[in-house]
Design a protein around this motif. Structure first.
Motif, PDB file in Angstrom:
ATOM      1  N   ILE A  81      37.924  40.759  41.300  1.00  0.00           N
ATOM      2  CA  ILE A  81      37.355  39.542  40.744  1.00  0.00           C
ATOM      3  C   ILE A  81      38.125  39.359  39.284  1.00  0.00           C
ATOM      4  O   ILE A  81      38.116  40.232  38.705  1.00  0.00           O
ATOM      5  CB  ILE A  81      35.797  39.756  40.528  1.00  0.00           C
ATOM      6  N   ILE A  82      38.601  38.166  39.117  1.00  0.00           N
ATOM      7  CA  ILE A  82      39.167  37.918  37.756  1.00  0.00           C
ATOM      8  C   ILE A  82      38.144  37.192  37.201  1.00  0.00           C
ATOM      9  O   ILE A  82      37.807  36.061  37.434  1.00  0.00           O
ATOM     10  CB  ILE A  82      40.613  37.196  38.103  1.00  0.00           C
ATOM     11  N   THR A  83      37.715  37.442  36.028  1.00  0.00           N
ATOM     12  CA  THR A  83      36.599  36.931  35.228  1.00  0.00           C
ATOM     13  C   THR A  83      36.978  36.938  33.568  1.00  0.00           C
ATOM     14  O   THR A  83      37.631  37.732  33.059  1.00  0.00           O
ATOM     15  CB  THR A  83      35.318  37.901  35.339  1.00  0.00           C
ATOM     16  N   PRO A  84      36.301  35.866  33.048  1.00  0.00           N
ATOM     17  CA  PRO A  84      36.441  36.013  31.492  1.00  0.00           C
ATOM     18  C   PRO A  84      35.834  36.897  30.722  1.00  0.00           C
ATOM     19  O   PRO A  84      34.942  37.511  31.165  1.00  0.00           O
ATOM     20  CB  PRO A  84      35.989  34.456  31.150  1.00  0.00           C
ATOM     21  N   LEU A  85      36.254  37.225  29.487  1.00  0.00           N
ATOM     22  CA  LEU A  85      35.823  38.348  28.730  1.00  0.00           C
ATOM     23  C   LEU A  85      34.427  38.229  28.571  1.00  0.00           C
ATOM     24  O   LEU A  85      33.768  39.177  28.376  1.00  0.00           O
ATOM     25  CB  LEU A  85      36.668  38.279  27.355  1.00  0.00           C
ATOM     26  N   LEU A  86      33.872  36.860  28.397  1.00  0.00           N
ATOM     27  CA  LEU A  86      32.444  36.755  28.104  1.00  0.00           C
ATOM     28  C   LEU A  86      31.655  37.249  29.398  1.00  0.00           C
ATOM     29  O   LEU A  86      30.466  37.557  29.116  1.00  0.00           O
ATOM     30  CB  LEU A  86      31.990  35.259  27.894  1.00  0.00           C
ATOM     31  N   GLU A  87      32.032  37.585  30.268  1.00  0.00           N
ATOM     32  CA  GLU A  87      31.200  37.938  31.742  1.00  0.00           C
ATOM     33  C   GLU A  87      31.591  39.522  31.881  1.00  0.00           C
ATOM     34  O   GLU A  87      31.002  40.273  32.634  1.00  0.00           O
ATOM     35  CB  GLU A  87      31.845  37.169  33.037  1.00  0.00           C
ATOM     36  N   LYS A  88      32.487  40.232  30.951  1.00  0.00           N
ATOM     37  CA  LYS A  88      32.491  41.632  31.227  1.00  0.00           C
ATOM     38  C   LYS A  88      31.281  42.358  31.340  1.00  0.00           C
ATOM     39  O   LYS A  88      31.148  43.413  32.301  1.00  0.00           O
ATOM     40  CB  LYS A  88      33.556  42.069  30.000  1.00  0.00           C
ATOM     41  N   ASN A  89      30.501  42.445  30.390  1.00  0.00           N
ATOM     42  CA  ASN A  89      29.315  43.404  30.465  1.00  0.00           C
ATOM     43  C   ASN A  89      28.429  42.806  31.440  1.00  0.00           C
ATOM     44  O   ASN A  89      27.769  43.870  32.267  1.00  0.00           O
ATOM     45  CB  ASN A  89      28.585  43.218  28.944  1.00  0.00           C
ATOM     46  N   ARG A  90      28.298  41.702  31.793  1.00  0.00           N
ATOM     47  CA  ARG A  90      27.401  41.408  32.895  1.00  0.00           C
ATOM     48  C   ARG A  90      28.106  41.661  34.554  1.00  0.00           C
ATOM     49  O   ARG A  90      27.203  42.226  35.049  1.00  0.00           O
ATOM     50  CB  ARG A  90      27.360  39.695  32.953  1.00  0.00           C
ATOM     51  N   ILE A  91      29.202  41.334  34.504  1.00  0.00           N
ATOM     52  CA  ILE A  91      29.893  41.753  35.808  1.00  0.00           C
ATOM     53  C   ILE A  91      29.763  43.474  35.993  1.00  0.00           C
ATOM     54  O   ILE A  91      29.567  43.949  37.268  1.00  0.00           O
ATOM     55  CB  ILE A  91      31.193  41.402  35.918  1.00  0.00           C
ATOM     56  N   GLU A  92      30.023  44.284  34.954  1.00  0.00           N
ATOM     57  CA  GLU A  92      29.692  45.611  35.040  1.00  0.00           C
ATOM     58  C   GLU A  92      28.447  46.080  35.553  1.00  0.00           C
ATOM     59  O   GLU A  92      28.108  47.005  35.989  1.00  0.00           O
ATOM     60  CB  GLU A  92      30.507  46.336  33.635  1.00  0.00           C
ATOM     61  N   SER A  93      27.389  45.188  35.223  1.00  0.00           N
ATOM     62  CA  SER A  93      25.951  45.435  35.151  1.00  0.00           C
ATOM     63  C   SER A  93      25.707  45.214  36.619  1.00  0.00           C
ATOM     64  O   SER A  93      24.682  45.656  37.074  1.00  0.00           O
ATOM     65  CB  SER A  93      25.173  45.023  34.365  1.00  0.00           C
ATOM     66  N   LEU A  94      26.435  44.186  37.290  1.00  0.00           N
ATOM     67  CA  LEU A  94      25.932  43.447  38.462  1.00  0.00           C
ATOM     68  C   LEU A  94      26.522  44.079  39.742  1.00  0.00           C
ATOM     69  O   LEU A  94      26.027  44.264  40.948  1.00  0.00           O
ATOM     70  CB  LEU A  94      26.196  42.086  38.670  1.00  0.00           C
ATOM     71  N   ILE A  95      27.625  44.896  39.597  1.00  0.00           N
ATOM     72  CA  ILE A  95      28.458  45.243  40.716  1.00  0.00           C
ATOM     73  C   ILE A  95      28.870  46.603  40.795  1.00  0.00           C
ATOM     74  O   ILE A  95      29.094  47.125  39.465  1.00  0.00           O
ATOM     75  CB  ILE A  95      29.572  44.220  41.285  1.00  0.00           C
ATOM     76  N   ASN A  96      29.219  46.947  41.949  1.00  0.00           N
ATOM     77  CA  ASN A  96      29.792  48.336  41.723  1.00  0.00           C
ATOM     78  C   ASN A  96      31.320  48.283  41.879  1.00  0.00           C
ATOM     79  O   ASN A  96      31.963  47.888  42.660  1.00  0.00           O
ATOM     80  CB  ASN A  96      29.455  49.072  43.190  1.00  0.00           C
ATOM     81  N   THR A  97      31.761  48.723  40.519  1.00  0.00           N
ATOM     82  CA  THR A  97      33.254  48.501  40.351  1.00  0.00           C
ATOM     83  C   THR A  97      34.208  49.475  41.268  1.00  0.00           C
ATOM     84  O   THR A  97      35.439  49.375  40.883  1.00  0.00           O
ATOM     85  CB  THR A  97      33.577  48.470  38.728  1.00  0.00           C
ATOM     86  N   SER A  98      33.481  50.525  41.609  1.00  0.00           N
ATOM     87  CA  SER A  98      34.445  51.305  42.594  1.00  0.00           C
ATOM     88  C   SER A  98      34.477  50.380  43.735  1.00  0.00           C
ATOM     89  O   SER A  98      35.507  50.835  44.732  1.00  0.00           O
ATOM     90  CB  SER A  98      33.717  52.478  42.743  1.00  0.00           C
TER      91      SER A  98
END
Length: 364
Positions: free
Chosen positions: A54-71
């Motif tokens: 997923i390519i996402t803007p910097l403003l979403e970095k913290n949120r995406i890391e809390s929502l999905i399993n980045t593994s």
């Protein structure tokens, strides 16, 4: 996650890499939700050789890391101004090109790509359109999706009942009633409305997509209420036409024509039937009574993560309806300067009669 469905499409198309930009489709495939109308801060999903990023803007970095399993999902963060470690310096388009630079063939949803991005890609890689396959993928709902839509319908029904009560009991404006409807849906558990609520009184109801005003409803006037809740990301869509007090014989006659058209179309809708046949069933009834020119839109559309999605239920739609598609049936008659009448239900296609998620009683 449903990435296996995308993998199957790519195998059938003999493509190993894909680019998805529609945020509803990204959520459908990955469970990551992000809503924006600003392409400069939008997101993309790149799926290549079995790996998703997923390519996402910097403003979403913290949120995406809390929502999905980045593994399970890779994340590429981009910013046009921040010069930070682990952040791609540039816009979304540049980040996409960087991610797919090793590919020579990319599957894309041609219906959901900007002209600017398309032009920047078409000379670099071979583009394969998979929009039809993606549309069909999302159109056939899984049981939990249908349950979410059903719950959205229950929330919508609560708001529709209160709307009718307020119309009958008080002098209320279109804006006031729209606000009350939205508040009721939130209070009943909706995360949002599926679309801005349409409340149209009297002559304003002749405009199918009327924007609520300060107009107050008076005795003997009609109200078209077109509303829908969004619950667990899934939308609902329902329209009712109410009368405050006295019902004229002319209005009742037209209302019964629209109701006959709607019930006829619902009766036709089932697995294996073309969408155009559903539209025709409604249109024939209205034309038979001499009001064909006053039916000025298609009979319906698909409903799901987006309130308007595949398949279209229109005269030129050759889509074959499939079991577990969810669509609307919403014929109408609109006479400028007088009133409009529309009746709409969200229904689930089956191999027999469809399941109808009604909100409130449809008979005057």
């Amino acid at each position: 996650m449903r990435l296996y469905k995308l993998e199957k499409i790519l195998e059938e198309k003999n493509v190993r890499c894909s680019l998805i930009l529609n945020t509803a489709t990204i959520y459908y495939l990955t469970g990551y939700d992000y809503i924006t109308t600003d392409f400069g801060n939008s997101v993309a999903l790149v799926y290549c050789n079995g790996e998703a990023t997923i390519i996402t803007p910097l403003l979403e970095k913290n949120r995406i890391e809390s929502l999905i399993n980045t593994s399970d999902l890779g994340v590429l963060v981009y910013s046009t101004y921040a010069d930070s470690e682990g952040v791609f310096k540039g816009g979304l388009g540049s980040a996409i090109i960087e991610k797919i630079k090793q590919s020579n063939k990319i599957a894309i949803d041609l219906q959901n790509i900007t002209l600017q991005l398309y032009n920047s890609l078409k000379d670099k890689v071979e583009l394969v359109d998979i929009s039809k396959e993606l549309n069909l993928m999302r159109a056939i709902k899984e049981p939990e999706e249908i349950e979410a839509i059903k719950r959205s319908g229950e929330i919508t029904a609560s708001a529709m009942k209160i709307a009718n009560e307020k119309i009958q009991e008080s002098k209320i404006s279109e804006k006031q009633l729209a606000g009350l409807i939205d508040l009721t849906m939130r209070n009943e558990g909706a995360e949002d409305y599926a679309f801005p609520s349409i409340v149209a009184f009297g002559e304003n109801s002749a405009f199918p997509h009327h924007v609520p005003t300060d107009r107050i409803i008076n005795d003997g006037e009609n109200a078209v209420i077109d509303i829908g809740a969004r619950y667990n990301k899934y939308c609902f869509d329902s329209t009712r036409t109410f009368i405050k007090g006295y019902v004229s014989s002319e209005f009742k006659k037209l209302y019964e024509i629209v109701l006959e058209a709607q019930l006829s179309a619902i009766d036709v809708a089932r697995d294996g039937v073309k969408a155009s046949e559903v539209d025709l069933a409604a249109r024939k009834v209205i034309e038979k009574h001499g009001y064909g020119k006053y039916f000025i839109h298609s009979t319906g559309h698909g409903v799901g993560l987006e309130v308007h999605e595949y398949p279209p239920i229109s005269p030129n739609s050759n889509v074959e309806l499939k079991e577990n598609m969810v669509i609307t049936v919403e014929p109408g008659i609109y006479i400028k300067g007088k009133y409009g009448i529309r009746i709409e239900d969200t229904i689930v296609i089956t191999r027999g009669k469809p399941i109808v998620f009604e909100t409130v009683y449809k008979y005057l």
